[in-house]
Structures are given as C-alpha cells and as structure tokens.
Write a protein that holds these residues in place. Sequence first.
Motif, PDB file in Angstrom:
ATOM      1  N   SER A 163      27.480  41.208  24.848  1.00 15.32           N
ATOM      2  CA  SER A 163      28.424  41.999  25.000  1.00 15.32           C
ATOM      3  C   SER A 163      27.568  43.440  25.673  1.00 15.32           C
ATOM      4  CB  SER A 163      29.219  42.744  23.987  1.00 15.32           C
ATOM      5  OG  SER A 163      28.306  43.244  22.981  1.00 15.32           O
ATOM      6  N   PHE A 164      28.342  44.298  26.276  1.00 13.33           N
ATOM      7  CA  PHE A 164      27.963  45.680  26.865  1.00 13.33           C
ATOM      8  C   PHE A 164      28.899  46.869  26.705  1.00 13.33           C
ATOM      9  CE2 PHE A 164      25.621  47.729  30.565  1.00 13.33           C
ATOM     10  CZ  PHE A 164      25.099  48.830  29.918  1.00 13.33           C
ATOM     11  N   ASP A 165      28.690  47.546  25.470  1.00 15.52           N
ATOM     12  CA  ASP A 165      29.927  48.370  25.400  1.00 15.52           C
ATOM     13  C   ASP A 165      30.412  49.357  25.980  1.00 15.52           C
ATOM     14  OD1 ASP A 165      30.090  47.076  22.820  1.00 15.52           O
ATOM     15  OD2 ASP A 165      28.795  48.331  21.441  1.00 15.52           O
ATOM     16  N   GLY A 166      31.621  49.390  26.469  1.00 17.00           N
ATOM     17  CA  GLY A 166      32.116  50.546  27.332  1.00 17.00           C
ATOM     18  C   GLY A 166      31.899  49.817  28.894  1.00 17.00           C
ATOM     19  N   ILE A 167      31.465  48.830  28.870  1.00 15.21           N
ATOM     20  CA  ILE A 167      31.448  48.166  30.452  1.00 15.21           C
ATOM     21  C   ILE A 167      32.374  47.294  30.736  1.00 15.21           C
ATOM     22  CG2 ILE A 167      29.963  47.493  32.208  1.00 15.21           C
ATOM     23  CD1 ILE A 167      29.263  50.356  31.581  1.00 15.21           C
ATOM     24  N   LYS A 168      33.336  47.359  31.333  1.00 14.77           N
ATOM     25  CA  LYS A 168      34.427  46.385  32.075  1.00 14.77           C
ATOM     26  C   LYS A 168      34.321  46.116  33.429  1.00 14.77           C
ATOM     27  CE  LYS A 168      39.070  45.247  31.441  1.00 14.77           C
ATOM     28  NZ  LYS A 168      40.518  45.383  30.972  1.00 14.77           N
ATOM     29  N   VAL A 169      34.017  44.686  33.757  1.00 14.55           N
ATOM     30  CA  VAL A 169      34.032  44.314  35.188  1.00 14.55           C
ATOM     31  C   VAL A 169      35.589  44.062  35.348  1.00 14.55           C
ATOM     32  CG1 VAL A 169      33.235  42.772  37.008  1.00 14.55           C
ATOM     33  CG2 VAL A 169      31.701  43.285  34.960  1.00 14.55           C
ATOM     34  N   THR A 170      36.184  44.628  36.373  1.00 12.00           N
ATOM     35  CA  THR A 170      37.608  44.492  36.456  1.00 12.00           C
ATOM     36  C   THR A 170      38.014  43.729  37.820  1.00 12.00           C
ATOM     37  OG1 THR A 170      37.511  46.615  37.814  1.00 12.00           O
ATOM     38  CG2 THR A 170      38.130  46.639  35.610  1.00 12.00           C
ATOM     39  N   ASP A 171      36.992  43.452  38.661  1.00 14.41           N
ATOM     40  CA  ASP A 171      37.221  42.758  39.707  1.00 14.41           C
ATOM     41  C   ASP A 171      35.842  42.145  40.449  1.00 14.41           C
ATOM     42  OD1 ASP A 171      38.980  41.248  41.500  1.00 14.41           O
ATOM     43  OD2 ASP A 171      38.926  42.941  42.889  1.00 14.41           O
ATOM     44  N   VAL A 172      35.936  41.001  40.917  1.00 17.33           N
ATOM     45  CA  VAL A 172      34.801  40.469  41.794  1.00 17.33           C
ATOM     46  C   VAL A 172      35.331  39.684  42.968  1.00 17.33           C
ATOM     47  CG1 VAL A 172      32.729  39.062  41.713  1.00 17.33           C
ATOM     48  CG2 VAL A 172      33.264  40.392  39.687  1.00 17.33           C
ATOM     49  N   VAL A 173      34.969  40.187  44.217  1.00 14.39           N
ATOM     50  CA  VAL A 173      35.368  39.499  45.530  1.00 14.39           C
ATOM     51  C   VAL A 173      34.261  39.136  46.338  1.00 14.39           C
ATOM     52  CG1 VAL A 173      36.969  39.767  47.359  1.00 14.39           C
ATOM     53  CG2 VAL A 173      37.429  40.908  45.247  1.00 14.39           C
ATOM     54  N   VAL A 174      34.316  38.000  46.981  1.00 16.89           N
ATOM     55  CA  VAL A 174      33.183  37.577  47.807  1.00 16.89           C
ATOM     56  C   VAL A 174      33.781  37.820  49.130  1.00 16.89           C
ATOM     57  CG1 VAL A 174      32.173  35.641  48.715  1.00 16.89           C
ATOM     58  CG2 VAL A 174      32.100  35.616  46.142  1.00 16.89           C
ATOM     59  N   LYS A 175      33.054  38.731  49.822  1.00 19.33           N
ATOM     60  CA  LYS A 175      33.397  39.040  51.219  1.00 19.33           C
ATOM     61  C   LYS A 175      32.870  38.209  52.130  1.00 19.33           C
ATOM     62  CE  LYS A 175      36.106  42.611  49.969  1.00 19.33           C
ATOM     63  NZ  LYS A 175      37.297  42.712  50.211  1.00 19.33           N
ATOM     64  N   ALA A 176      33.582  37.418  52.824  1.00 24.64           N
ATOM     65  CA  ALA A 176      33.106  36.819  53.986  1.00 24.64           C
ATOM     66  C   ALA A 176      34.247  36.831  55.079  1.00 24.64           C
ATOM     67  CB  ALA A 176      32.957  35.173  53.609  1.00 24.64           C
ATOM     68  N   LYS A 177      34.262  35.844  55.991  1.00 18.89           N
ATOM     69  CA  LYS A 177      35.462  35.705  57.108  1.00 18.89           C
ATOM     70  C   LYS A 177      36.672  35.683  56.084  1.00 18.89           C
ATOM     71  CE  LYS A 177      32.964  33.690  60.751  1.00 18.89           C
ATOM     72  NZ  LYS A 177      32.851  32.320  61.675  1.00 18.89           N
ATOM     73  N   SER A 178      36.899  35.077  55.201  1.00 21.62           N
ATOM     74  CA  SER A 178      37.876  34.848  54.346  1.00 21.62           C
ATOM     75  C   SER A 178      37.422  35.099  52.923  1.00 21.62           C
ATOM     76  CB  SER A 178      38.692  33.672  54.314  1.00 21.62           C
ATOM     77  OG  SER A 178      38.965  33.517  55.666  1.00 21.62           O
ATOM     78  N   ASP A 179      38.118  35.983  52.114  1.00 17.86           N
ATOM     79  CA  ASP A 179      37.757  36.414  50.817  1.00 17.86           C
ATOM     80  C   ASP A 179      37.683  35.308  49.765  1.00 17.86           C
ATOM     81  OD1 ASP A 179      37.821  39.250  51.561  1.00 17.86           O
ATOM     82  OD2 ASP A 179      39.354  39.757  50.392  1.00 17.86           O
ATOM     83  N   ASN A 180      36.647  35.175  49.058  1.00 18.21           N
ATOM     84  CA  ASN A 180      36.457  34.232  47.969  1.00 18.21           C
ATOM     85  C   ASN A 180      36.212  32.952  48.749  1.00 18.21           C
ATOM     86  OD1 ASN A 180      36.396  36.059  45.929  1.00 18.21           O
ATOM     87  ND2 ASN A 180      38.193  36.068  45.856  1.00 18.21           N
ATOM     88  N   VAL A 181      35.868  32.765  49.982  1.00 20.08           N
ATOM     89  CA  VAL A 181      35.673  31.424  50.834  1.00 20.08           C
ATOM     90  C   VAL A 181      34.308  31.598  51.642  1.00 20.08           C
ATOM     91  CG1 VAL A 181      36.770  29.778  52.369  1.00 20.08           C
ATOM     92  CG2 VAL A 181      38.032  30.900  51.122  1.00 20.08           C
ATOM     93  N   ILE A 182      33.534  30.750  51.124  1.00 19.02           N
ATOM     94  CA  ILE A 182      31.923  30.717  51.799  1.00 19.02           C
ATOM     95  C   ILE A 182      32.127  29.440  52.772  1.00 19.02           C
ATOM     96  CG2 ILE A 182      29.752  30.682  51.464  1.00 19.02           C
ATOM     97  CD1 ILE A 182      29.991  31.846  48.962  1.00 19.02           C
ATOM     98  N   THR A 183      31.935  29.553  54.040  1.00 15.66           N
ATOM     99  CA  THR A 183      31.696  28.320  54.813  1.00 15.66           C
ATOM    100  C   THR A 183      30.052  28.308  55.041  1.00 15.66           C
ATOM    101  OG1 THR A 183      33.569  29.341  56.209  1.00 15.66           O
ATOM    102  CG2 THR A 183      32.033  27.830  57.039  1.00 15.66           C
ATOM    103  N   THR A 184      29.970  26.702  54.900  1.00 14.76           N
ATOM    104  CA  THR A 184      28.591  26.353  55.108  1.00 14.76           C
ATOM    105  C   THR A 184      28.597  25.369  56.436  1.00 14.76           C
ATOM    106  OG1 THR A 184      29.044  24.279  53.880  1.00 14.76           O
ATOM    107  CG2 THR A 184      28.011  26.311  52.669  1.00 14.76           C
TER     108      THR A 184
END
Length: 623
Positions: free
Chosen positions: A384-405
């Motif tokens: 834990s890390f008191d007082g720290i909250k990750v509220t959102d994570v988004v992978v930014k590519a041509k389409s959000d949360n989609v990575i093309t290989t």
Amino acid sequence: MTVKERQDLLLPLFEHMTTLSRESIPPDQRDERLREVGILHRGTLFSCFHEKHLAEATRLYEILHDAKDFEDFFALAKQARDIVNEGLFVYAVSVAVLHRDDCKGVTVPPIQEIFPDRFIPAETINLASKEATLKPNEDVVVDVEETGNILDPEHTLAYYREDIGINAHHWHWHIAYPATWNPSHMGAVKDRKGELFFYMHQQMCARYDCERLSNGMNRMIPFHNFEEHLEGYAPHLTSLISGLNYGSRPEGFSLRDLKDVDVQDMERWRERILESIHLGYVHGHGEERIPLDEKHGTDILGAIIESSFESKNSTFYGSLHNWGHVMMARMHDPDGRFQENPGVMSDTSTALRDPIFYRWHRFIDNIFQDYKATLPHYTKDDLSFDGIKVTDVVVKAKSDNVITTFMKEDELDLSHGINFGTNHKVKVRYQHLDHEPFSISITVNNTTGAAKECIVRIFLAPQYDELGNLLTIEEGRRLFIELDKFKQTLAAGQSSFSRNAIDSNVTLSKVPTFDDLKSGEVSDDYSEFCSCGWPENMLIPRGNHKGKPFVLFVLLTDFEKDKVPDFQRICMDAFSYCGTKTGMYPDLKPMGFPFDRPIDHDHADELFTDNHHRSTVTIQYVS
C-alpha cells in the motif's frame, strides 16, 4: 585524445573477424602480459559458458582492463587480435571497453555486424556471397531465408526466437555481467548481480510464454528430467571462423556425459541447491552456513546457480546453469569424436534461437521459485501507499487501450563482418516484430496534502490461459512482463502524467551501427548509455488478429521507502534488466516486485489497495 579518435582506433579491431588467418604472433614476440592467452584455437566456437574458455577470456579482459592508459590498452588489444580465438577476443575486448574509464563514450559495434553468421542463416549468407560476386560494382540486398516450416510446431515462433535484437541483448547482458567478474580485481562491485541473473532470464521466459499464448500455443513444458528425450532443432547457421555448421540436435536425444562434466554431476548440484533452499541456508567453506534471507537470498542463489565468481561454494554447488548450456549444445557429439561444432546453446548470441533455451531457463527459474515460496507473502502494508489512489489508466495509441503490432522490414549490413571482396554494401533484408507508438496516461489522486515522490511500476500479462480460462493474479504471476519502472512526482490533489513507451527503463532504443560509429553520427548523450537492454521493438507481445486481451497492471510505491541512498546513475538505459553497470541497483524492492513471490490467492483483492490499477488492454496483430 577525443572519444571520436578512440572510437576510430578501436573500430577496425572488430571488422572482418570471420576472415582472420590462423597464424599468430610467436610467444617470444608477444607482450609479456599476453603470454598466458592464445590457448583456445582459432576457429573454435568460443563459449562463455565453458569453464576453460571463460577462464582464458577472463585473463584477457583483466589484462586489458589493467592497461596503464588508453594507448597501452589499444596496443595490447591490437596484438591480442593476432593471437587469441576470434570469439574470445571480441568478448574480452568488449568487457574491457565497457568498463574502462578512458573508454567512456566509446561503443562496441553491434555483435550482429561483427559476427553476422551467428544471426543470419547460412543459405542467406551463401546467396549474398554469390550476388556480391556477380555484382561487384553495386550494393547488394538479399532476403533472409526461412529456417523451417509448419511440420515443426515450434516454427511458428521462429520470428521471435531468431529475432536479431533479443539475441544481441542476451549477448550484451553477459558482457555487462561476466560470470567471472572479480570485484577486488576490477575495482567495482556488480550490485545484486545474482538477482539480476534470475530476473532477466525469468522475464525472458515470461515473454516467451506470452508469445506462445498469442500464437494459440500451450505454455512451454519446463525441462525437468536429465534423462528426457528432447525435441529436435536445426539452427541453419554456419560459423565462418571454422567453416562448420552449428550442431543440429536430432529428435529424441538426451544429455550425455562430457569430458569435463557428467550428467550425474548436474543431478547432484540440483539436489544440493534444492536441499539448501529447504534448509534455509547454503554451505560456505568449512562449517560456515550462509542464510538465504529475504534481502540477499535471491542474489546468493543466482551466484551459485550460474555459477559466478561470487558463488559461495562452487566446489560443492558446481555450475548448474553454465554446464547445462554446454551439455545441451554438445549432445550430438558429446565426446568430440566427430569434431562437430556445438549447437547454438553454447553461445550467448545464438542460444535464444533454440526452443530448449526457454525450457532450460524455466527449469532454472523453478529453482528460484522454490526459494521464493519459502518467503512470507507480501502484506497489505508491503503493497500500500497511504493517501495515493490511481483513478484511471489509459493506453494512448490510435485507439485507446488497443496496441497494434505488425512485422516491420529492416536490413542488416554483412560487409563489416564478412569480407565479400567488394567495397560496396552487402545487406540482408529481414522482418521483425514491432508495435505502434503508444504512451500510458495515469491519473492519480494524492490526498496527503503535499507532493509525493513515487516509483511507477507497469506490468503486462495475458488475461486468459491456453484453454480460455481467466487467469487469477497468482496463476498468471509468472507471466507478468515488466513494461516500465520510473520515478514520478505526484502533486497534491488530482493530477495526470503520461509515459511514452520509447522511454521505457526496460528497453534499448539506441543501437548505433558500424557506419554510425565511423561517421560520428551518434547523439552527444550516447556516452551515457551502456548498450544493454531489451530491444524496444519487442517490448509488446504479438497478440493476435482478433485482438488478444492482456492485463495492464500499474502499481505506485513510495519512493522514500524504495530509494537507494547516495544513488548515482551511471547508465541511462534499461536499468530494470541491466542495472547501472557498476553502481547500486536503483530500487530497494526485490526485482519483479510484487510478482516475484507467491501471492495469497484468498486475500489478493484485499492486498492490492488504491495505489494500484488493473485494466484490460487489447493487443491486435495486423499482417
């Protein structure tokens, strides 16, 4: 003398290594310091896994490292080129260049250009030679040849195992971390070297299984039985220093005794290591018992298993990892009666081509995991890390949360490593896996009322197994690959920051070629890089055409608890896999934290609190 002048002096030492004559300077005409080298014959495939080969290589790199100044170093290296084995020379000079203070900013050219015959099939090199002969007045580019077909199920992953970048990475890692590194002689400690040996190879296994699942294949079956009949493998490589093919392994062969080591030795060493894990300590010399504690245990085991100079008792625990490589490379001609070359497992720059490499290292990793299972589970306080909250994570590519290989075309210059009798370029055109540019955007709410510094840890793992079953975090723990790890300041309140994939602390994106180094077209800050790291284009698994779901795991930990006192960063690249060459490893947490040890399945959701975030990312392969 400027860095450029030193670079220009050293580069010719690495050119056309495949065409050196077998003549050497007579012993009475050598520099006195080089009288003890030149034992391994030219044309022999050098192996830094082989005890005798490595002993001579160590003597040479220590001699070169001890040279009084750059001019003395260069004179010794130039003479050694006419004396010692070709592969041994490149290994030893590379170690010396990487670690001499007066070579800072000097870069060893890529191993794939020094010895292209270790990376490019013999059929392709033969074709290139014919084309160069037919067209002596023009540049030549030929396409790489296939090394197998679908009759071999493992051929599906040839694009991965034969990737030039990952094989070059493995070679360079063993240059940065020689097994025989003697801190008292070399004047510097390789911090947590044994643990790095564990972690870098564990990550290779995780990546390989991610690739297998992406291709609809089962996860690999670890090597587990010293008498088992192994799958066959044909590397399609010919060593130009000897003219002999790298040995093939027919289907159904098993390990055989060698002149230097028996299969029974291997079994004995394994049992002794496992027994020590279960006892909680290793045997030093005499009656000494060295505890495998939480802080140092992995590092101690890594040194023993490899075995490195820092092994606590190499006489008792042997050299399980290194001799395993040699035995697997020699099972087709164990007593040398046919005078065959060993297989690719003998060489750090070719070993990853063979499927048995990954099975062998999963076997090695299973030993480490036995030890990890003796450690207490991480608690909520650990994570834990008191007082720290990750509220959102988004992978930014041509389409959000989609990575093309996709597969990308590239070229490798053969003409610095092989003399084709022409001044024109001779190149091979090949394809490698790559991914679109992307970044990871993270939103955090800091309720502590003050700015906080954290370590951001980003991992990726398959969401489902080969049967389509959802993997729990414990079931998928050993499949998590580290994408990045970096320091970040979190402002009070809500804030967002973004991290570009190309800046990952796992990967190496700068690989200057011979021509870059000759022309001086290398960025001014390259002197801060140590040329070690996973290839940037291979950061992301292939995925599949439908789009394969992966778990993206982000964890923020308290920098004040994780920081290394008086840390000085020596290398600016890939410290997650490569450390900092001779400085402290820049993270007090165990490597791979929090996936380095078993997770309490019944309480997993309670353990991971607000400072972590899990989301689904789709990896889509486009052909």
